[in-house]
Write an enzyme that holds these catalytic residues in place. Sequence first.
Site, mmCIF file in Angstrom:
data_model
loop_
_atom_site.group_PDB
_atom_site.id
_atom_site.type_symbol
_atom_site.label_atom_id
_atom_site.label_comp_id
_atom_site.label_asym_id
_atom_site.label_seq_id
_atom_site.Cartn_x
_atom_site.Cartn_y
_atom_site.Cartn_z
ATOM 1 N N CYS A 72 0.813 -1.218 0.000
ATOM 2 C CA CYS A 72 0.000 0.000 0.000
ATOM 3 C C CYS A 72 0.851 1.274 0.000
ATOM 4 O O CYS A 72 1.502 1.575 -0.981
ATOM 5 C CB CYS A 72 -0.987 -0.015 1.162
ATOM 6 S SG CYS A 72 -2.384 1.109 0.871
ATOM 7 N N LYS A 100 -11.543 8.457 -0.910
ATOM 8 C CA LYS A 100 -10.705 7.311 -0.581
ATOM 9 C C LYS A 100 -11.228 6.047 -1.252
ATOM 10 O O LYS A 100 -12.426 5.776 -1.258
ATOM 11 C CB LYS A 100 -10.678 7.119 0.937
ATOM 12 C CG LYS A 100 -9.723 6.050 1.424
ATOM 13 C CD LYS A 100 -9.753 5.985 2.952
ATOM 14 C CE LYS A 100 -8.738 5.013 3.495
ATOM 15 N NZ LYS A 100 -8.778 4.965 4.985
ATOM 16 N N SER A 110 -7.444 0.372 0.602
ATOM 17 C CA SER A 110 -7.682 1.435 1.571
ATOM 18 C C SER A 110 -6.640 2.520 1.321
ATOM 19 O O SER A 110 -5.627 2.607 2.002
ATOM 20 C CB SER A 110 -7.569 0.889 3.003
ATOM 21 O OG SER A 110 -7.772 1.910 3.954
ATOM 22 N N HIS A 164 -4.250 -4.403 0.541
ATOM 23 C CA HIS A 164 -3.982 -5.020 1.840
ATOM 24 C C HIS A 164 -4.490 -6.459 1.872
ATOM 25 O O HIS A 164 -5.486 -6.756 2.548
ATOM 26 C CB HIS A 164 -4.648 -4.215 2.957
ATOM 27 C CG HIS A 164 -3.997 -2.903 3.240
ATOM 28 N ND1 HIS A 164 -2.832 -2.796 3.972
ATOM 29 C CD2 HIS A 164 -4.345 -1.637 2.878
ATOM 30 C CE1 HIS A 164 -2.492 -1.511 4.070
ATOM 31 N NE2 HIS A 164 -3.381 -0.794 3.416
ATOM 32 N N GLU A 183 -3.470 -8.755 3.502
ATOM 33 C CA GLU A 183 -3.320 -9.301 4.857
ATOM 34 C C GLU A 183 -4.470 -8.937 5.778
ATOM 35 O O GLU A 183 -4.602 -9.499 6.878
ATOM 36 C CB GLU A 183 -2.008 -8.801 5.481
ATOM 37 C CG GLU A 183 -2.013 -7.379 5.997
ATOM 38 C CD GLU A 183 -1.860 -6.302 4.926
ATOM 39 O OE1 GLU A 183 -1.837 -5.111 5.280
ATOM 40 O OE2 GLU A 183 -1.761 -6.647 3.720
ATOM 41 N N ARG A 226 -13.014 4.686 12.552
ATOM 42 C CA ARG A 226 -11.972 5.646 12.928
ATOM 43 C C ARG A 226 -12.119 6.940 12.146
ATOM 44 O O ARG A 226 -12.054 8.044 12.714
ATOM 45 C CB ARG A 226 -10.592 5.042 12.680
ATOM 46 C CG ARG A 226 -9.411 5.968 12.942
ATOM 47 C CD ARG A 226 -8.166 5.466 12.222
ATOM 48 N NE ARG A 226 -8.323 5.525 10.768
ATOM 49 C CZ ARG A 226 -7.532 4.889 9.898
ATOM 50 N NH1 ARG A 226 -6.548 4.134 10.333
ATOM 51 N NH2 ARG A 226 -7.738 5.008 8.591
#
EC number: 2.3.1.46
Length: 305
Positions: free
Chosen positions: A142, A163, A192, A235, A237, A249
């Site tokens: 990323c 985003k 992300s 991502h 993972e 968040r």
Amino acid sequence: MPIRISDDLPAADILRSENIFTMSESRASLQNIRPLRVLILNLMPKKIETETQIMRLLSNTPLQVNVELIRVDARASRNTPKEHLDKFYSDFDRVKNQKWDGFVITGAPLGQLPFEDVYYWEKFVEIVEWSRHNVTSTLFLCWAAQAALTYLYGLKKETRGDKLSGIYLHRTHHHHHPLVRGFDDEFWAPLSRFAEFNSEVVSENSDLTIFADAPNAGIYLAASPDCRQVYVTGHPEYDASTLHNEYLRDLEEGLEPKQPVNYYPDNDQNKTPRAIWRSHGNLLYSNWLNYCVYQVTPYDLADLI
């Protein structure tokens, strides 16, 4: 892992023509085997969560992997206990005089900040430059992929106003290359990020091979010709709940984020997300560790050039 077969077996040539990974008895008899040494530079805020996610994928092969964690500096973390960092993390200066089979550099929530404004940018550049001569293969994730592409190739990221957050469908290219061996023609992967790299621009201005991309999200997976640098702009993972936690968040910080796409069942954020990218993530790490690291790294790392 390769299948070991007799040098004279008729099936050998057939299997090789189908790009099946075979190893002759003569080569196998010369192999020395030792644990792989893999370094992880963890730039994510929640370091325990990230290190667990990455180690879970690194462990899903028959290979023995010895992992060492490093941080970019000794600054205090708001999201990880100091005791954990002091006990389990080293500084770069402690490991830079060693050589490593593999290196994973994580993402970081810095997508809207110019690279030169990141407080550890100079240290990041130093580490990337060091990795080119002291690591068999480095996997950039990323933000780290964006930063490395900019530093190593001068490629400029396109920063979006909104985003890219969610699970995106990607197309696989160069199916016979070991890095994407076993990949479906299309696969889902979590994104992300605010940045993207256009496939055509990258192809015209670098020697990178693009192995996967998405029409509405740009490049996902690319690598240098020798696979010593592998770039993943997402991502693989991530756990099932990671994007959800990031969404909450961002809401708390007043950023007015859009709901992650293709993520919540029936687009209802009150329903538990399901991880539909897990098999792809495991396969990507397995292929990288096997074909880009294990099969090419020297037995004596002192011989690494």
